[in-house]
Write a protein that holds these residues in place. Structure first.
Motif, short mmCIF file in Angstrom:
data_model
loop_
_atom_site.label_atom_id
_atom_site.label_comp_id
_atom_site.label_asym_id
_atom_site.label_seq_id
_atom_site.Cartn_x
_atom_site.Cartn_y
_atom_site.Cartn_z
N LEU A 72 0.87 -1.16 0.00
CA LEU A 72 0.00 0.00 0.00
C LEU A 72 0.91 1.21 0.00
CD1 LEU A 72 -2.75 -0.96 2.61
CD2 LEU A 72 -2.69 -1.41 0.15
N VAL A 73 0.68 2.14 -0.92
CA VAL A 73 1.59 3.28 -1.08
C VAL A 73 0.85 4.60 -0.91
CG1 VAL A 73 3.23 2.05 -2.56
CG2 VAL A 73 1.25 3.18 -3.60
N LYS A 74 1.55 5.53 -0.29
CA LYS A 74 1.03 6.90 -0.17
C LYS A 74 1.62 7.72 -1.30
CE LYS A 74 0.41 10.68 3.14
NZ LYS A 74 -1.06 10.66 2.95
N VAL A 75 0.76 8.36 -2.06
CA VAL A 75 1.21 9.09 -3.24
C VAL A 75 0.72 10.53 -3.20
CG1 VAL A 75 1.13 6.96 -4.60
CG2 VAL A 75 -0.82 8.53 -4.67
N ALA A 76 1.46 11.37 -3.90
CA ALA A 76 1.04 12.76 -4.12
C ALA A 76 1.35 13.09 -5.57
CB ALA A 76 1.77 13.71 -3.19
N GLY A 77 0.41 13.71 -6.25
CA GLY A 77 0.62 14.05 -7.65
C GLY A 77 -0.60 14.69 -8.26
N ARG A 78 -0.61 14.69 -9.57
CA ARG A 78 -1.67 15.38 -10.32
C ARG A 78 -2.16 14.47 -11.44
NH1 ARG A 78 -3.07 20.86 -11.20
NH2 ARG A 78 -3.94 21.28 -13.27
N VAL A 79 -3.46 14.46 -11.64
CA VAL A 79 -4.05 13.66 -12.72
C VAL A 79 -3.88 14.41 -14.04
CG1 VAL A 79 -6.12 12.53 -13.59
CG2 VAL A 79 -5.75 12.73 -11.11
N GLU A 80 -3.29 13.72 -15.01
CA GLU A 80 -3.09 14.29 -16.34
C GLU A 80 -3.78 13.40 -17.37
OE1 GLU A 80 -1.70 17.09 -16.60
OE2 GLU A 80 -0.39 17.32 -14.83
N ARG A 81 -4.06 13.97 -18.53
CA ARG A 81 -4.61 13.18 -19.63
C ARG A 81 -3.48 12.92 -20.63
NH1 ARG A 81 -9.50 11.74 -20.99
NH2 ARG A 81 -10.45 13.18 -19.49
N PHE A 82 -3.25 11.66 -20.93
CA PHE A 82 -2.18 11.27 -21.85
C PHE A 82 -2.73 10.26 -22.84
CE2 PHE A 82 1.46 8.41 -22.84
CZ PHE A 82 2.27 9.32 -23.48
N ARG A 83 -2.70 10.61 -24.13
CA ARG A 83 -3.24 9.74 -25.18
C ARG A 83 -4.67 9.31 -24.87
NH1 ARG A 83 2.11 5.89 -26.31
NH2 ARG A 83 3.43 7.58 -27.18
N GLU A 84 -5.47 10.28 -24.50
CA GLU A 84 -6.90 10.11 -24.23
C GLU A 84 -7.20 9.26 -23.00
OE1 GLU A 84 -9.02 11.95 -25.92
OE2 GLU A 84 -7.23 12.67 -26.94
N GLU A 85 -6.18 9.00 -22.19
CA GLU A 85 -6.40 8.25 -20.95
C GLU A 85 -5.83 9.04 -19.77
OE1 GLU A 85 -4.76 4.37 -21.25
OE2 GLU A 85 -6.33 3.64 -22.59
N LEU A 86 -6.44 8.82 -18.61
CA LEU A 86 -5.96 9.47 -17.41
C LEU A 86 -4.75 8.72 -16.84
CD1 LEU A 86 -9.29 10.30 -15.53
CD2 LEU A 86 -7.96 11.79 -17.05
N GLN A 87 -3.81 9.48 -16.33
CA GLN A 87 -2.72 8.88 -15.59
C GLN A 87 -2.29 9.87 -14.51
OE1 GLN A 87 0.58 8.12 -18.31
NE2 GLN A 87 1.57 10.00 -17.66
N LEU A 88 -1.57 9.35 -13.52
CA LEU A 88 -1.09 10.19 -12.43
C LEU A 88 0.37 10.53 -12.64
CD1 LEU A 88 -2.63 8.75 -9.14
CD2 LEU A 88 -2.58 11.15 -9.83
N ASP A 89 0.67 11.81 -12.62
CA ASP A 89 2.06 12.28 -12.63
C ASP A 89 2.44 12.49 -11.17
OD1 ASP A 89 4.49 13.44 -13.02
OD2 ASP A 89 3.78 15.15 -14.16
N LEU A 90 3.29 11.61 -10.64
CA LEU A 90 3.56 11.59 -9.21
C LEU A 90 4.77 12.44 -8.83
CD1 LEU A 90 2.99 7.80 -8.40
CD2 LEU A 90 1.38 9.70 -8.15
N ARG A 91 4.59 13.23 -7.80
CA ARG A 91 5.71 13.95 -7.20
C ARG A 91 6.40 13.09 -6.14
NH1 ARG A 91 1.54 17.62 -7.19
NH2 ARG A 91 1.18 17.25 -4.96
N SER A 92 5.61 12.23 -5.49
CA SER A 92 6.18 11.36 -4.46
C SER A 92 5.38 10.07 -4.37
CB SER A 92 6.19 12.07 -3.09
OG SER A 92 4.87 12.31 -2.64
N ILE A 93 6.07 9.00 -3.97
CA ILE A 93 5.44 7.71 -3.73
C ILE A 93 6.32 6.96 -2.75
CG2 ILE A 93 6.53 6.75 -5.80
CD1 ILE A 93 4.14 4.79 -6.00
#
Length: 293
Positions: A72-93
């Motif tokens: 189980l991981v604690k993450v911080a980041g921002r949701v971005e759209r990449f090639r019509e799909e959502l992904q998380l760009d993480l600052r920390s994990i």
């Protein structure tokens, strides 16, 4: 616009532009190379509502040491759209601190009501009239730490009852079948068979670990749930005489078949009955969950 909400973050509700600070299960982790030749991490984050890919581009090699697949991981980041799909760009994990998140939030759980199953378990234990076996069951069921572990444990990692609460559900089923078998065959020692049905898989409370997935503990890997269960029973059976202890231990030892017994045969009709009743529930449940082979 960044989303701001007091409600728990779930993957199904994420939208492009959302800022995320949450705990998820990590079910995939790969170190890859970008076209520029710099390393980055590709991970998959999951909760009960779905999964989302995530990337760590900054200090990837530092981040990779902070968690493993299955954590189980604690993450911080921002949701971005990449090639019509959502992904998380993480600052920390990083691996989530112990106790910050309940694995039950991420792992499959029994559909049946666990309080109801607990009640059935109490009823089955109440059908044991032999004072020594009843005392042994009381030593288990009266232990709140044990009851919580028993209520949480699965039966398997990928087979029958492979979800939290699966052990309780399976045990109640086998115990109910044992009670019916004793009514059909009154020569069976109902106290022995029912006690063995309730305790036959008790070692499973020490067999598994809980994180992003159901894992195998080191004792589970090296000893297995049968040996772990026999040890748990032995630790609580000081008041049992030799005859009671041997009869119960034999049933538990052979509940997957007689090969585990020194003489490679069942030593009692109760042991044979437990083996068949356990297999009946396990195979029928497996067929219902995974289909017929």
């Amino acid at each position: 616009m960044d989303s701001v909400s007091d409600t728990p973050t779930t993957i199904a509700t994420l939208r492009a532009g959302d800022e995320v600070d949450a705990v998820f299960a990590c079910t995939r982790k790969e170190r890859l190379m970008s076209r520029a030749g710099t390393p980055y991490l590709a991970v998959e984050l999951r909760d009960r509502t779905g999964a989302i890919p995530a990337r760590v581009f900054r200090d990837a090699d530092v981040a990779t040491a902070r968690f493993e697949r299955g954590d189980l991981v604690k993450v911080a980041g921002r949701v971005e759209r990449f090639r019509e799909e959502l992904q998380l760009d993480l600052r920390s994990i990083a691996k989530a601190p112990e106790g910050e998140a309940d694995p039950a939030t991420f792992l499959p759980v029994a559909y049946r009501d666990l309080d109801e199953l607990d009640g059935f378990l109490e009823h089955l234990a109440g059908e044991v009239h032999d004072a020594d076996y009843a005392r042994l069951l009381g030593a288990f069921l009266g232990d709140t730490t044990f009851r919580a572990a028993f209520r949480r444990a699965p039966c398997t990692r990928a087979g029958h009852h492979a979800y939290l609460g699966g052990l309780l559900e399976h045990t109640v089923a086998v115990g109910t079948l044992a009670l019916e078998a004793c009514q059909l065959h009154p020569r069976l020692n109902s106290d022995l068979l029912l006690t063995a049905a309730i305790l036959h898989d008790v070692g499973k409370i020490q067999e598994f670990t809980y994180g992003a997935e159901i894992g195998l503990s080191e004792p589970g890997r090296l000893l297995g749930h049968v040996e772990l269960g026999l040890r748990l029973i032995d630790a609580r059976s000081g008041a049992l005489d030799v005859e009671h202890r041997l009869a119960l231990s034999h049933c538990v030892l052979t509940h997957h078949g007689p090969d585990a017994a020194p003489q490679r045969r069942f030593g009692s009709a109760e042991a044979l009955a437990l083996y068949r009743l356990n297999a009946l529930d396990a195979t029928v449940k497996g067929a219902l969950e995974h289909g017929l082979d």
